[in-house]
Motif scaffolding. Structure first.
Motif, PDB file in Angstrom:
ATOM      1  N   LEU A 133       0.897  -1.175   0.065  1.00 54.69           N
ATOM      2  CA  LEU A 133       0.082  -0.014   0.339  1.00 54.69           C
ATOM      3  C   LEU A 133       0.825   1.346  -0.056  1.00 54.69           C
ATOM      4  CD1 LEU A 133      -2.626   1.714   0.650  1.00 54.69           C
ATOM      5  CD2 LEU A 133      -3.136   1.505   3.056  1.00 54.69           C
ATOM      6  N   SER A 134       1.896   1.333   0.346  1.00 58.79           N
ATOM      7  CA  SER A 134       2.953   2.385   0.774  1.00 58.79           C
ATOM      8  C   SER A 134       3.818   3.021  -0.619  1.00 58.79           C
ATOM      9  CB  SER A 134       4.044   2.046   1.710  1.00 58.79           C
ATOM     10  OG  SER A 134       4.434   1.212   0.886  1.00 58.79           O
ATOM     11  N   PHE A 135       3.640   1.065  -1.653  1.00 60.39           N
ATOM     12  CA  PHE A 135       4.235   1.265  -2.644  1.00 60.39           C
ATOM     13  C   PHE A 135       3.081   2.725  -4.064  1.00 60.39           C
ATOM     14  CE2 PHE A 135       6.693  -2.658  -2.138  1.00 60.39           C
ATOM     15  CZ  PHE A 135       7.635  -1.798  -1.555  1.00 60.39           C
ATOM     16  N   THR A 136       2.341   2.261  -3.417  1.00 61.52           N
ATOM     17  CA  THR A 136       0.993   3.363  -4.571  1.00 61.52           C
ATOM     18  C   THR A 136       1.376   4.359  -4.564  1.00 61.52           C
ATOM     19  OG1 THR A 136      -1.238   3.040  -2.209  1.00 61.52           O
ATOM     20  CG2 THR A 136      -1.078   1.524  -3.989  1.00 61.52           C
ATOM     21  N   GLU A 137       2.260   5.726  -3.135  1.00 61.67           N
ATOM     22  CA  GLU A 137       2.154   6.742  -2.400  1.00 61.67           C
ATOM     23  C   GLU A 137       3.583   7.128  -2.731  1.00 61.67           C
ATOM     24  OE1 GLU A 137       1.048   7.669   1.420  1.00 61.67           O
ATOM     25  OE2 GLU A 137      -1.244   7.340   1.240  1.00 61.67           O
ATOM     26  N   LEU A 138       3.920   8.187  -3.813  1.00 66.19           N
ATOM     27  CA  LEU A 138       5.424   8.937  -3.804  1.00 66.19           C
ATOM     28  C   LEU A 138       5.219   9.657  -3.045  1.00 66.19           C
ATOM     29  CD1 LEU A 138       4.920   8.617  -7.770  1.00 66.19           C
ATOM     30  CD2 LEU A 138       5.953   6.516  -6.057  1.00 66.19           C
ATOM     31  N   LYS A 139       6.859   9.502  -2.328  1.00 69.24           N
ATOM     32  CA  LYS A 139       6.903  10.625  -0.947  1.00 69.24           C
ATOM     33  C   LYS A 139       8.347  11.401  -2.044  1.00 69.24           C
ATOM     34  CE  LYS A 139       4.540   8.862   3.167  1.00 69.24           C
ATOM     35  NZ  LYS A 139       4.787   8.263   3.542  1.00 69.24           N
ATOM     36  N   ALA A 140       8.604  12.235  -2.005  1.00 67.33           N
ATOM     37  CA  ALA A 140      10.008  13.192  -2.559  1.00 67.33           C
ATOM     38  C   ALA A 140      10.628  13.077  -1.294  1.00 67.33           C
ATOM     39  CB  ALA A 140       9.636  14.388  -2.690  1.00 67.33           C
ATOM     40  N   GLY A 141      11.690  13.111  -1.512  1.00 70.57           N
ATOM     41  CA  GLY A 141      13.334  12.914   0.382  1.00 70.57           C
ATOM     42  C   GLY A 141      13.448  14.082   0.419  1.00 70.57           C
ATOM     43  N   ALA A 142      12.708  14.971  -0.353  1.00 77.92           N
ATOM     44  CA  ALA A 142      12.766  16.575   0.156  1.00 77.92           C
ATOM     45  C   ALA A 142      11.586  17.883  -0.108  1.00 77.92           C
ATOM     46  CB  ALA A 142      14.325  17.347  -0.295  1.00 77.92           C
ATOM     47  N   ALA A 143      11.557  18.488   0.457  1.00 77.67           N
ATOM     48  CA  ALA A 143      10.371  19.111  -0.118  1.00 77.67           C
ATOM     49  C   ALA A 143      11.019  20.377  -1.448  1.00 77.67           C
ATOM     50  CB  ALA A 143      10.505  20.471   0.465  1.00 77.67           C
ATOM     51  N   GLY A 144       9.923  20.441  -2.537  1.00 84.21           N
ATOM     52  CA  GLY A 144      10.424  21.335  -4.028  1.00 84.21           C
ATOM     53  C   GLY A 144       9.165  21.542  -5.151  1.00 84.21           C
ATOM     54  N   VAL A 145       9.420  21.512  -5.908  1.00 83.07           N
ATOM     55  CA  VAL A 145       8.673  21.291  -7.150  1.00 83.07           C
ATOM     56  C   VAL A 145       8.536  20.376  -8.031  1.00 83.07           C
ATOM     57  CG1 VAL A 145       7.855  23.029  -9.111  1.00 83.07           C
ATOM     58  CG2 VAL A 145       8.722  24.409  -7.337  1.00 83.07           C
ATOM     59  N   ILE A 146       7.490  20.064  -8.845  1.00 80.81           N
ATOM     60  CA  ILE A 146       7.498  19.017  -9.928  1.00 80.81           C
ATOM     61  C   ILE A 146       8.001  19.803 -10.921  1.00 80.81           C
ATOM     62  CG2 ILE A 146       6.227  17.512 -10.566  1.00 80.81           C
ATOM     63  CD1 ILE A 146       6.979  16.269  -8.258  1.00 80.81           C
ATOM     64  N   THR A 147       8.697  19.080 -11.570  1.00 83.91           N
ATOM     65  CA  THR A 147       9.457  20.419 -12.309  1.00 83.91           C
ATOM     66  C   THR A 147       8.450  18.930 -14.327  1.00 83.91           C
ATOM     67  OG1 THR A 147      11.510  19.530 -13.152  1.00 83.91           O
ATOM     68  CG2 THR A 147      11.297  21.582 -11.792  1.00 83.91           C
ATOM     69  N   VAL A 148       8.320  18.262 -13.890  1.00 82.02           N
ATOM     70  CA  VAL A 148       8.171  17.089 -15.456  1.00 82.02           C
ATOM     71  C   VAL A 148       7.756  15.778 -14.565  1.00 82.02           C
ATOM     72  CG1 VAL A 148       9.173  15.251 -16.918  1.00 82.02           C
ATOM     73  CG2 VAL A 148      11.114  17.169 -16.470  1.00 82.02           C
ATOM     74  N   ARG A 149       6.466  15.210 -15.510  1.00 78.46           N
ATOM     75  CA  ARG A 149       5.917  14.363 -15.212  1.00 78.46           C
ATOM     76  C   ARG A 149       5.364  13.592 -16.210  1.00 78.46           C
ATOM     77  NH1 ARG A 149      -0.851  15.162 -13.826  1.00 78.46           N
ATOM     78  NH2 ARG A 149      -0.714  15.057 -16.740  1.00 78.46           N
ATOM     79  N   GLN A 150       5.805  12.384 -16.332  1.00 74.54           N
ATOM     80  CA  GLN A 150       6.190  11.152 -16.461  1.00 74.54           C
ATOM     81  C   GLN A 150       4.751  10.278 -17.042  1.00 74.54           C
ATOM     82  OE1 GLN A 150       9.946  10.184 -15.638  1.00 74.54           O
ATOM     83  NE2 GLN A 150      10.648  11.810 -18.322  1.00 74.54           N
ATOM     84  N   VAL A 151       3.679  10.866 -16.752  1.00 78.29           N
ATOM     85  CA  VAL A 151       2.856   9.368 -16.678  1.00 78.29           C
ATOM     86  C   VAL A 151       1.426   9.936 -15.926  1.00 78.29           C
ATOM     87  CG1 VAL A 151       4.325   7.438 -15.244  1.00 78.29           C
ATOM     88  CG2 VAL A 151       2.911   9.507 -13.606  1.00 78.29           C
ATOM     89  N   GLU A 152       0.198   9.198 -16.861  1.00 76.68           N
ATOM     90  CA  GLU A 152      -0.611   9.927 -16.445  1.00 76.68           C
ATOM     91  C   GLU A 152      -1.992   9.328 -15.376  1.00 76.68           C
ATOM     92  OE1 GLU A 152      -1.962  12.633 -18.368  1.00 76.68           O
ATOM     93  OE2 GLU A 152       0.457  12.620 -19.526  1.00 76.68           O
TER      94      GLU A 152
END
Length: 247
Positions: A53-72
């Motif tokens: 279940l935890s694999f269904t949530e993506l957690k960044a290692g640091a705060a920031g801004v998403i610049t590229v999204r490669q999935v739909e």
């Protein structure tokens, strides 16, 4: 498991008092062990389910801004597949494309004033962090990255900024590169005499070459008229007419 453990404890007490058989005692003990094993297996399955279940949530290692999204949305992804590119929050770089001549003439580590284009009141001081070793063949410029320590909150990622550097001023004359010619093997330009309209080759010293222009350090004075087209067809003393001038 609680019931099996309680039944086993009763059988243990009864066996000590002689009120039960060894067979019933062994059966109760076996049932307790089976119940404990079932609980351990269930707990292990629960841990695996929580991990999945935890694999269904993506957690960044640091705060920031998403610049590229490669999935739909709804897409099935594979393990270790890149789905987002994150620009970490914190100190940022200002990136400029600077003319090669400016990079060559500027001190190695100048203080750069960074001003937010949308709000000139927001400023910050930066320091040159990286200078590209290659010149862009299209624009003739060099990419320069300026680090901005303690980036103001008003300068978000991707904001347009202006970079300015203070340097010792010097007087120079800027002419189109088509005006440059050679005289006795040295750079020169054709200067037009205002009275006679005759041309003469004037040797000059080039301070720098810009994109489509030449910066003359010595040899020309303000107000002089220079031939900017057709110089290869001229000879000393030849008279010319200034294009667009009133006759």
């Amino acid at each position: 498991m609680t019931q099996a453990a309680a039944a086993f404890e009763r059988q243990k007490t009864l066996l000590a008092q002689g009120y039960t058989t060894r067979r019933d005692y062994d059966a109760a003990e076996q049932a307790s062990k089976v119940a404990r094993g079932s609980v351990d297996a269930a707990q292990s399955a629960l841990a695996n389910a929580k991990e999945d279940l935890s694999f269904t949530e993506l957690k960044a290692g640091a705060a920031g801004v998403i610049t590229v999204r490669q999935v739909e949305a709804g897409q099935v992804v594979q393990a270790a597949q890149t789905v987002f590119t994150l620009a970490e929050d914190g100190d940022r770089d200002a990136v400029f494309n600077v003319e090669e001549t400016m990079v060559a003439k500027t001190p190695a580590a100048p203080a750069v004033t960074i001003t937010l284009l949308s709000d000139p009141q927001i400023k910050a001081m930066g320091k040159v962090r990286e200078i590209s070793p290659a010149v862009d063949p299209t624009s003739g410029s060099i990419r320069v990255k300026v680090a901005i320590p303690d980036t103001p909150a008003g300068m978000p990622l991707g904001a347009a900024v202006i970079g300015s550097v203070s340097a010792q001023p010097s007087k120079a004359v800027i002419v189109p590169w088509q005006a440059l010619t050679l005289s006795a093997g040295r750079p020169a330009v054709w200067v037009v005499d205002q009275a006679t309209k005759a041309v003469a080759a004037r040797q000059v010293e080039v301070l720098a070459f810009g994109s489509g222009s030449v910066i003359i350090d010595k040899g020309l004075e303000a107000g002089q008229t220079v031939v900017t087209a057709g110089g290869q067809l001229l000879s000393p003393g030849q008279t010319v007419e200034i294009a667009g001038a009133e006759q």
